[in-house]
Every structure is written in structure tokens, then in C-alpha cells.
Enzyme design. Structure first.
Site, mmCIF file in Angstrom:
data_model
loop_
_atom_site.group_PDB
_atom_site.id
_atom_site.type_symbol
_atom_site.label_atom_id
_atom_site.label_comp_id
_atom_site.label_asym_id
_atom_site.label_seq_id
_atom_site.Cartn_x
_atom_site.Cartn_y
_atom_site.Cartn_z
ATOM 1 N N ASP A 176 -8.820 -4.971 -6.293
ATOM 2 C CA ASP A 176 -8.430 -4.055 -5.216
ATOM 3 C C ASP A 176 -9.404 -2.798 -5.590
ATOM 4 O OD1 ASP A 176 -7.423 -2.019 -3.379
ATOM 5 O OD2 ASP A 176 -5.281 -2.896 -3.906
ATOM 6 N N HIS B 143 -7.606 -5.361 -1.639
ATOM 7 C CA HIS B 143 -6.277 -4.732 -1.224
ATOM 8 C C HIS B 143 -5.075 -5.449 -0.635
ATOM 9 C CE1 HIS B 143 -3.759 -1.247 -1.026
ATOM 10 N NE2 HIS B 143 -3.827 -1.274 0.269
ATOM 11 N N SER C 13 0.838 -1.287 -0.014
ATOM 12 C CA SER C 13 0.174 0.027 0.129
ATOM 13 C C SER C 13 0.822 1.336 0.029
ATOM 14 C CB SER C 13 -1.097 -0.021 1.347
ATOM 15 O OG SER C 13 -1.929 1.104 1.107
#
Length: 265
Positions: free
Chosen positions: A212, A244, A137
Site C-alpha cells: 500500500d 491500497h 482507508s
């Protein structure tokens, strides 16, 4: 509560927490250093920088293993030095510490991570020709930033679900820290990893969940397009059924994939 230590029969790494001074000469940055079992300071060890670096997260805590996850401990057991530093911009250090990254994501954070790199260099037992970086991320954004902006330092990186260009990221978060693309065009341009693919020298693997909804697939696909356009080689892996984060049984597959990439390269 009394309970037996479930790790008592394992040969465990050594975990140390400490502080470094940021390049402003005044700000303390907390780090975690994990060294392998049977550590020998006269040997040279490969190292992995396990980075997040963004708001809302604190990686270093005064808790068991300094907040390290099981993978950090596993990699140290397999001969890696594992290093993590909470750079400016991360959580629980007050407004000034977090807000200095406003409108310039990836800039101050990179400088602080390089402070950590110089610390690793100073130790003498880290093989600086075998330095890796990994996370997910915002950490994927930082991994890719470090692999491009600091291409002569990092040899191998694995970037999971990376933010590639902040204009594709959700408004709630992106515009809080970057303002709008119209208000801050220079900041968006400087932070965009689409402008940095030609700098890549080392082995970089990008991993993405194809459904995602947070860092949409467009981020890494655009990065691939730019790599192809610039004739830059990059490795890529997709989890077809994940959002994600790769959760559940497939996470074992994910961690095996990441581990093998560092072992191979």
C-alpha cells in the site's frame, strides 16, 4: 434506454434515506438505512455501520439504492440492518460542513456517527449488543476510532487499510486537514490510534495490502506493536499482492473474509 431489471428475480432489501440533526441542533446529516427482506419490526436484528466519514467522499446519494454497494444489499439479505451516515467533514455540503474537522480528525465525525447509533437504538428492532462497523482507508481510521473510543457500543469491527497515525500519512492530504505535526501536536496526539489500543474490547480485524503506497504498511504494523505491548488481542489479515485497495478476483476473497468475520463474531 429500456432494459430489464437484472435483480428482478431476487428478494431485495428495503432502502430508506433520511436526515438526522447533529448535536449542534442545526446541521442536517443524511443517512441510509437498509432493512432485510421479509423485515419484521418485532424481531431484533444485528446491524453494521458502514462508515467512511472523511473529505472527498459522499456515501448517501439520491440514486439507485441510495448509493449503497452490493455488499450492503447482500448483508441485508442475510439478516443484517445496514446503516450509513455522512457525518460532518464529508463532501458536497459546503465549506463549513467539511472544514469543521480541521486539526481534529476523528472528533466531530465520531460525535455524528454516535448520533446515528442513537437513531438505531431508537428504532427498537436493532440489537444494540450486536453492533458492528466496517470500512476502508479513512473509514478504516473511523472504524478503529469507534472500536476504541466507543468500545462499549461496538462489538465487532473490520478496518481496511486504516490510517493509524496522521503523521505517517501523505503530506498533501494529512497537512491539509491537520496542519503539520509541529503546528498541531495536540491534534495529532488526540487522533493517533496508537494511544488507544488499551481501550479495545470487542473483536477487531485489521486488513492491509502490504504494498500500500497510500496508507503505508507501517500504520497497521505499529498498531499491532502497541496491541502486543498492551496485551490487547486483535485479528489481522494481509493481502501480499495488493496496494491500497484489493481489486480484481481477490476482492471476492476480501468480501468473503469480511462477511465471515461478522457472521462469526
Amino acid at each position: 434506454l429500456t432494459a430489464e431489471n437484472p435483480l428482478a428475480e431476487f428478494k431485495m432489501p428495503t432502502v430508506k434515506i433520511g436526515t438526522l440533526k447533529a448535536d449542534d441542533g442545526k446541521t442536517d446529516l443524511y443517512y441510509r438505512l437498509i432493512t432485510p427482506p421479509d423485515f419484521d419490526p418485532n424481531k431484533k436484528y444485528p446491524a453494521i455501520v458502514y462508515v467512511y466519514g472523511g473529505p472527498h467522499a459522499q456515501m448517501i446519494t439520491n440514486s439507485r439504492f441510495g448509493g449503497a454497494a452490493g455488499w450492503d444489499m447482500y448483508m441485508a439479505q442475510n439478516g443484517y440492518v445496514m446503516f450509513t451516515l455522512d457525518n460532518r467533514g464529508s463532501a458536497n455540503r459546503g465549506f463549513e460542513f467539511e472544514s469543521c474537522i480541521h486539526r481534529q480528525l476523528g472528533t466531530v465525525e465520531t460525535r455524528d456517527q454516535l448520533t446515528g447509533v442513537e437513531f438505531l437504538r431508537s428504532l427498537g428492532y436493532v440489537d444494540m449488543d450486536r453492533l458492528g462497523v466496517h470500512r476502508w482507508s479513512f473509514g478504516g481510521f473511523m472504524t478503529t476510532t469507534l472500536m476504541t473510543d466507543c468500545a462499549d457500543i461496538f462489538k465487532v469491527g473490520v478496518a481496511g487499510g486504516p490510517v493509524i497515525d496522521w503523521k505517517y500519512y501523505e503530506v498533501m492530504y494529512g497537512e491539509r486537514y491537520m496542519d503539520t505535526p509541529q503546528e498541531n501536536p495536540e491534534g495529532y496526539e488526540k487522533a493517533s490510534l496508537l494511544n488507544k489500543t488499551d481501550k479495545l474490547k470487542g473483536r477487531l480485524m485489521i486488513i492491509h495490502g502490504c504494498i500500500d503506497p497510500v496508507v503505508v504498511w507501517q500504520h497497521s504494523l505499529q498498531f499491532l506493536n502497541k496491541c502486543i505491548e498492551n496485551k490487547v488481542l486483535v485479528d489481522y489479515f494481509v493481502y501480499p499482492n495488493h496496494e491500497h485497495n484489493v481489486r480484481g478476483l481477490d476482492r471476492v476473497h476480501l468480501m468473503r473474509t469480511i462477511t465471515r468475520y461478522f457472521d462469526d463474531h
